[in-house]
Design a protein around this motif. Structure first.
Motif, PDB file in Angstrom:
ATOM      1  N   ARG A  63       6.453   7.328  -8.603  1.00 56.84           N
ATOM      2  CA  ARG A  63       6.328   6.522  -9.813  1.00 56.84           C
ATOM      3  C   ARG A  63       5.076   5.660  -9.717  1.00 56.84           C
ATOM      4  N   ALA A 117      -3.859  -3.703  -4.923  1.00 61.71           N
ATOM      5  CA  ALA A 117      -3.891  -4.800  -5.881  1.00 61.71           C
ATOM      6  C   ALA A 117      -4.858  -5.900  -5.446  1.00 61.71           C
ATOM      7  N   ASN A 174      11.805   6.621  -6.715  1.00 65.02           N
ATOM      8  CA  ASN A 174      10.600   5.870  -7.035  1.00 65.02           C
ATOM      9  C   ASN A 174       9.370   6.325  -6.261  1.00 65.02           C
ATOM     10  N   ASP A 215       3.514   4.412 -12.177  1.00 68.39           N
ATOM     11  CA  ASP A 215       3.499   3.403 -13.226  1.00 68.39           C
ATOM     12  C   ASP A 215       4.145   2.089 -12.779  1.00 68.39           C
ATOM     13  N   LEU A 216       4.747   2.079 -11.588  1.00 72.13           N
ATOM     14  CA  LEU A 216       5.329   0.858 -11.051  1.00 72.13           C
ATOM     15  C   LEU A 216       4.240  -0.002 -10.428  1.00 72.13           C
ATOM     16  N   ALA A 217       4.586  -1.156  -9.956  1.00 67.08           N
ATOM     17  CA  ALA A 217       3.615  -2.071  -9.351  1.00 67.08           C
ATOM     18  C   ALA A 217       2.829  -1.381  -8.243  1.00 67.08           C
ATOM     19  N   ALA A 218       1.543  -1.654  -8.202  1.00 65.13           N
ATOM     20  CA  ALA A 218       0.670  -1.057  -7.178  1.00 65.13           C
ATOM     21  C   ALA A 218       0.964  -1.671  -5.817  1.00 65.13           C
ATOM     22  N   PRO A 219       0.748  -0.912  -4.752  1.00 68.92           N
ATOM     23  CA  PRO A 219       0.901  -1.486  -3.413  1.00 68.92           C
ATOM     24  C   PRO A 219      -0.034  -2.665  -3.226  1.00 68.92           C
ATOM     25  N   ALA A 220       0.318  -3.595  -2.348  1.00 68.87           N
ATOM     26  CA  ALA A 220      -0.446  -4.825  -2.138  1.00 68.87           C
ATOM     27  C   ALA A 220      -1.869  -4.552  -1.712  1.00 68.87           C
TER      28      ALA A 220
END
Length: 79
Positions: free
Chosen positions: A67, A77, A64, A69-74
């Motif tokens: 990747r 975000a 991962n 396309d996975l959730a962005a780091p906090a």
């Protein structure tokens, strides 16, 4: 080089009897404190589940890593 050339033997000094055999890899793990500690933790009789979980976590981290396309780091975000 064949396997017999890579086998090391340890003999009892008093009797001359063969006490241990090992490969070059065995010598490295035995002489390096960190590698030996890791080998002892994962080599214990009750460490199978821990080993599997650690390998799975490391594999997922590597797979991962790029990747996007996975959730962005906090930190991204929240902006």
């Amino acid at each position: 080089m064949n396997e017999a050339e890579q086998l090391f033997e340890g003999h009892d000094r008093a009797t001359g009897a063969l006490r241990w055999t090992g490969t070059g890899a065995d010598l490295i793990f035995g002489s390096h404190a960190q590698l030996r500690a890791i080998a002892e933790v994962y080599g214990s009789a009750d460490a199978q589940e821990r080993f599997v979980m650690d390998v799975v976590a490391a594999w997922a981290k590597v797979m991962n890593a790029d990747r996007f396309d996975l959730a962005a780091p906090a930190t991204l975000a929240a902006e």
